[in-house]
Scaffold this motif. Sequence first.
Motif, PDB file in Angstrom:
ATOM      1  N   LEU A 101      69.517 -53.445  37.516  1.00 56.78           N
ATOM      2  CA  LEU A 101      70.942 -53.165  37.403  1.00 56.78           C
ATOM      3  C   LEU A 101      71.733 -54.423  37.044  1.00 56.78           C
ATOM      4  CD1 LEU A 101      71.385 -50.755  40.451  1.00 56.78           C
ATOM      5  CD2 LEU A 101      71.474 -50.151  38.019  1.00 56.78           C
ATOM      6  N   GLY A 102      71.376 -55.548  37.645  1.00 59.56           N
ATOM      7  CA  GLY A 102      72.082 -56.788  37.316  1.00 59.56           C
ATOM      8  C   GLY A 102      71.850 -57.214  35.886  1.00 59.56           C
ATOM      9  N   LEU A 103      70.598 -57.158  35.439  1.00 58.98           N
ATOM     10  CA  LEU A 103      70.263 -57.548  34.072  1.00 58.98           C
ATOM     11  C   LEU A 103      70.921 -56.603  33.070  1.00 58.98           C
ATOM     12  CD1 LEU A 103      68.530 -59.627  32.559  1.00 58.98           C
ATOM     13  CD2 LEU A 103      66.618 -58.036  32.708  1.00 58.98           C
ATOM     14  N   ALA A 104      70.851 -55.304  33.337  1.00 57.99           N
ATOM     15  CA  ALA A 104      71.456 -54.337  32.428  1.00 57.99           C
ATOM     16  C   ALA A 104      72.966 -54.455  32.417  1.00 57.99           C
ATOM     17  CB  ALA A 104      71.039 -52.921  32.832  1.00 57.99           C
ATOM     18  N   GLY A 105      73.573 -54.701  33.578  1.00 53.33           N
ATOM     19  CA  GLY A 105      75.024 -54.848  33.622  1.00 53.33           C
ATOM     20  C   GLY A 105      75.507 -56.030  32.804  1.00 53.33           C
ATOM     21  N   ALA A 106      74.811 -57.158  32.904  1.00 50.47           N
ATOM     22  CA  ALA A 106      75.191 -58.330  32.121  1.00 50.47           C
ATOM     23  C   ALA A 106      75.059 -58.057  30.623  1.00 50.47           C
ATOM     24  CB  ALA A 106      74.325 -59.524  32.522  1.00 50.47           C
ATOM     25  N   ALA A 107      73.935 -57.451  30.227  1.00 49.20           N
ATOM     26  CA  ALA A 107      73.735 -57.145  28.812  1.00 49.20           C
ATOM     27  C   ALA A 107      74.734 -56.105  28.324  1.00 49.20           C
ATOM     28  CB  ALA A 107      72.306 -56.644  28.585  1.00 49.20           C
ATOM     29  N   MET A 108      75.058 -55.137  29.166  1.00 46.50           N
ATOM     30  CA  MET A 108      76.003 -54.092  28.780  1.00 46.50           C
ATOM     31  C   MET A 108      77.390 -54.682  28.533  1.00 46.50           C
ATOM     32  SD  MET A 108      76.722 -50.517  30.790  1.00 46.50           S
ATOM     33  CE  MET A 108      74.955 -50.166  30.855  1.00 46.50           C
ATOM     34  N   GLN A 109      77.801 -55.609  29.377  1.00 43.37           N
ATOM     35  CA  GLN A 109      79.091 -56.254  29.176  1.00 43.37           C
ATOM     36  C   GLN A 109      79.103 -57.064  27.887  1.00 43.37           C
ATOM     37  OE1 GLN A 109      80.114 -58.445  32.730  1.00 43.37           O
ATOM     38  NE2 GLN A 109      79.917 -56.633  34.037  1.00 43.37           N
ATOM     39  N   GLY A 110      77.954 -57.667  27.554  1.00 44.03           N
ATOM     40  CA  GLY A 110      77.879 -58.422  26.309  1.00 44.03           C
ATOM     41  C   GLY A 110      77.887 -57.533  25.080  1.00 44.03           C
ATOM     42  N   VAL A 111      77.137 -56.439  25.120  1.00 42.08           N
ATOM     43  CA  VAL A 111      77.073 -55.527  23.978  1.00 42.08           C
ATOM     44  C   VAL A 111      78.415 -54.851  23.732  1.00 42.08           C
ATOM     45  CG1 VAL A 111      76.079 -53.354  23.171  1.00 42.08           C
ATOM     46  CG2 VAL A 111      74.605 -55.111  24.094  1.00 42.08           C
ATOM     47  N   ALA A 112      79.027 -54.377  24.822  1.00 43.39           N
ATOM     48  CA  ALA A 112      80.287 -53.660  24.693  1.00 43.39           C
ATOM     49  C   ALA A 112      81.486 -54.600  24.601  1.00 43.39           C
ATOM     50  CB  ALA A 112      80.468 -52.719  25.880  1.00 43.39           C
ATOM     51  N   ALA A 117      82.261 -53.120  31.930  1.00 45.06           N
ATOM     52  CA  ALA A 117      81.120 -52.261  31.590  1.00 45.06           C
ATOM     53  C   ALA A 117      80.122 -52.243  32.742  1.00 45.06           C
ATOM     54  CB  ALA A 117      80.455 -52.759  30.317  1.00 45.06           C
ATOM     55  N   ASP A 118      79.595 -51.061  33.016  1.00 46.86           N
ATOM     56  CA  ASP A 118      78.532 -50.874  33.997  1.00 46.86           C
ATOM     57  C   ASP A 118      77.786 -49.608  33.599  1.00 46.86           C
ATOM     58  OD1 ASP A 118      80.196 -48.805  34.765  1.00 46.86           O
ATOM     59  OD2 ASP A 118      80.127 -49.279  36.897  1.00 46.86           O
ATOM     60  N   PRO A 119      76.754 -49.192  34.336  1.00 45.53           N
ATOM     61  CA  PRO A 119      75.998 -48.002  33.907  1.00 45.53           C
ATOM     62  C   PRO A 119      76.849 -46.771  33.641  1.00 45.53           C
ATOM     63  CG  PRO A 119      74.784 -49.143  35.602  1.00 45.53           C
ATOM     64  CD  PRO A 119      76.089 -49.883  35.456  1.00 45.53           C
ATOM     65  N   GLY A 120      78.031 -46.680  34.236  1.00 53.23           N
ATOM     66  CA  GLY A 120      78.885 -45.532  33.982  1.00 53.23           C
ATOM     67  C   GLY A 120      79.473 -45.496  32.588  1.00 53.23           C
ATOM     68  N   ILE A 121      79.640 -46.668  31.956  1.00 52.51           N
ATOM     69  CA  ILE A 121      80.322 -46.687  30.668  1.00 52.51           C
ATOM     70  C   ILE A 121      79.484 -46.054  29.564  1.00 52.51           C
ATOM     71  CG2 ILE A 121      79.508 -48.903  29.766  1.00 52.51           C
ATOM     72  CD1 ILE A 121      82.355 -49.462  28.849  1.00 52.51           C
TER      73      ILE A 121
END
Length: 362
Positions: A101-112, A117-121
């Motif tokens: 979740l931490g790794l995906a959240g950081a990458a998601m904020q960068g991509v978007a 951004a978090d898994p909900g977005i």
Amino acid sequence: MNHGTTTAVSRPGTPGTTVPSPATGASGGAAAGRKRAAWLLAAVVVLVLLAATSLAVGARGLPLGTVLEAFTRFDPANGDHAVVHARIPRTVLGLLAGGALGLAGAAMQGVARNPLADPGIMGVNAGAALAVVTGIYVFGIASFSGYIWFAFLGAAVAAVVVYLIASLGRDGATPVKLALAGAALSAGLFSLMNVILVSSQDTLDRFRFWQVGGVAGRDWSVVLPGLPFLAVGAAIVLLTGRILNSLALGDDIARGLGQRVGLTRALTALGIVLLCGTATALAGPIGFVGLVIPHAVRFLTGPDYRWILPFSLVLAPVLLLGADIIGRVVLLPGEVPAGIMTALIGAPVFVWLVRRGKGAGL
């Protein structure tokens, strides 16, 4: 010329403004890298200690010496040793789900390019939840090992649909379009899920234990199937540090630097889906971990995603395991699920970070 001294170089067009010479910049960069590496090592040490604490703390508290003895001189007849080994899957799941979740959240904020951004977005939580409800209602699934496949499929499909919707139009999947598409799809999926839940009390009773999110009650039959997905997703995302640094400058500048923005964003999104989908499937929709940790990490790393990603991978399990440990002892002899504790801990921390003004910058 004295090569051991540093010189200041005037920046063209800005009289009186100086920047370090190349020698100074290299020296400063190396010092900053060593400092970050030291912080990362310290975070790993904290995580190891917290994992050991997770094996010792619970309704039946055990000394750390007993925990160590359970690994080095295991006695099947010793009840304390059996308790330690029973807590291992729970602790491992906390490490895996938190890191994902931490790794995906950081990458998601960068991509978007969206600091919220978090898994909900990307509709991950909503897609996983609807799929689990469908599995319970239509197919009668009643075990966590059965939930995982429905949750992962739902999360992956929802994320792909969000990206495809956001890709329509001239500019492709922009940060604003991703956020709008994710919010709209999440609202629709949660509405469909509620339609099923209000029509079936049995489905609601089974679903609510997964919905709150947590790592309790899981065993190796739940944890092991998710390992390949987590490994592939982590490998993809950890290799995107330079890509995310380019995307943070804007799509036009990223293209000027030679990045194929659409392809790189899609590849990173694939890693995010694997991580978020699997973590959500294993532990339920745990909030705030992927949102708070990348913000907190930037206090130590700055905006460089080559450091943000590994720091998030290590510090997110610290939050999740810490929340799980507190939840075990706060209401003895019962316990509070980790998904509730992360919200109680993460919400005020996130508000504090945003008020400080440094955590929200990308």
